[in-house]
Write a protein that holds these residues in place. Sequence first.
Motif, mmCIF file in Angstrom:
data_model
loop_
_atom_site.group_PDB
_atom_site.id
_atom_site.type_symbol
_atom_site.label_atom_id
_atom_site.label_comp_id
_atom_site.label_asym_id
_atom_site.label_seq_id
_atom_site.Cartn_x
_atom_site.Cartn_y
_atom_site.Cartn_z
ATOM 1 N N UNK A 196 -5.024 -1.033 -8.296
ATOM 2 C CA UNK A 196 -3.563 -1.042 -7.524
ATOM 3 C C UNK A 196 -3.507 0.142 -6.883
ATOM 4 N N UNK A 197 -3.582 1.308 -7.518
ATOM 5 C CA UNK A 197 -3.644 2.654 -6.844
ATOM 6 C C UNK A 197 -4.337 2.803 -5.599
ATOM 7 N N UNK A 198 -5.446 2.317 -5.725
ATOM 8 C CA UNK A 198 -6.532 2.622 -4.677
ATOM 9 C C UNK A 198 -6.589 1.550 -3.435
ATOM 10 N N UNK A 199 -5.467 0.457 -3.667
ATOM 11 C CA UNK A 199 -5.397 -0.539 -2.842
ATOM 12 C C UNK A 199 -4.227 -0.157 -1.815
ATOM 13 N N UNK A 200 -4.576 -0.912 -0.464
ATOM 14 C CA UNK A 200 -3.389 -0.467 0.457
ATOM 15 C C UNK A 200 -2.330 -1.237 0.411
ATOM 16 N N UNK A 201 -2.210 -2.378 -0.397
ATOM 17 C CA UNK A 201 -1.347 -3.249 -0.587
ATOM 18 C C UNK A 201 0.137 -2.546 -1.015
ATOM 19 N N UNK A 202 0.113 -1.738 -2.102
ATOM 20 C CA UNK A 202 1.350 -1.049 -2.457
ATOM 21 C C UNK A 202 1.986 -0.317 -1.559
ATOM 22 N N UNK A 203 1.188 0.407 -0.511
ATOM 23 C CA UNK A 203 1.662 1.355 0.550
ATOM 24 C C UNK A 203 2.208 0.345 1.715
ATOM 25 N N UNK A 204 1.679 -0.792 1.698
ATOM 26 C CA UNK A 204 2.217 -1.706 2.783
ATOM 27 C C UNK A 204 3.381 -2.225 2.323
ATOM 28 N N UNK A 205 3.673 -2.575 1.212
ATOM 29 C CA UNK A 205 4.893 -3.237 0.574
ATOM 30 C C UNK A 205 5.759 -2.470 0.608
ATOM 31 N N UNK A 206 5.530 -1.090 0.259
ATOM 32 C CA UNK A 206 6.837 -0.251 0.258
ATOM 33 C C UNK A 206 7.312 0.357 1.529
#
Length: 241
Positions: free
Chosen positions: A212-222
């Motif tokens: 999760x933390x190494x994925x770009x998805x959390x940053x994109x979602x935020x």
Amino acid sequence: MLKYRILLLNDARHIWKDPMLMAALLGPIAVIAFARFVFVPLSGWLEGQFAFSLLPYTDFAAVFLLLTIPLLPGTMAGLLMLDERDEHLIGYYAATPLTRGGYLAYRLFMPSLLSALLSAAFILLSDLAVIGPGAMHAFLLLAIEAPCFSLFLAAYAGNKVEGLALSKLSGLLFAGPAVAAFVPEPWQYAGAWIPSYWPAKVYFLGANDEPVLSSALPVAGLLFHLFLLWLLIRAFLKRID
């Protein structure tokens, strides 16, 4: 702090007198109780009666129920804002030491705080949620979604009746976890415009033991949620000017 205390007491009086607002406040508690005490027995009953078990869909059910939590305090705050807009109280608040900025900060903070507390309670107490980085990031995004929904109602509804009608559109948000869970990649990214897609997606990543933390998805979602919040703040301020 006194100026915010007066607003808080005024909100408490409104909620106490309005059964719909009271239901929006207590609804998340009912969701948590359902997840903890009803989901597993219901799955057992369905399996016995129809040979269908809900347990393989526990992660989807957890996200689906979790998404209802920010909608309820968001709706409650949005309807309160519509009342204040219709009664021209926002202009009055702008002329007091509270100022328009202080009013808006309070109105955004309260549903966000309620959403954060109730979402955390769901994650910790429901016995459905997988506690981990995915759930924690979903928790952050859901805390932003509550004031977004409040601003959506306050900016685009003409009055409280229209606000109630627009609140029915919240059902569209439940398409987000369905897309994230059942539509294969890369086709599911077509649903990225749905705000609820992002907390569902990062939750499923964590539940499936994917990074999760190494994925770009959390940053994109935020970034998506912060951009949406900014757009809705602008729309609300334009409406009350």
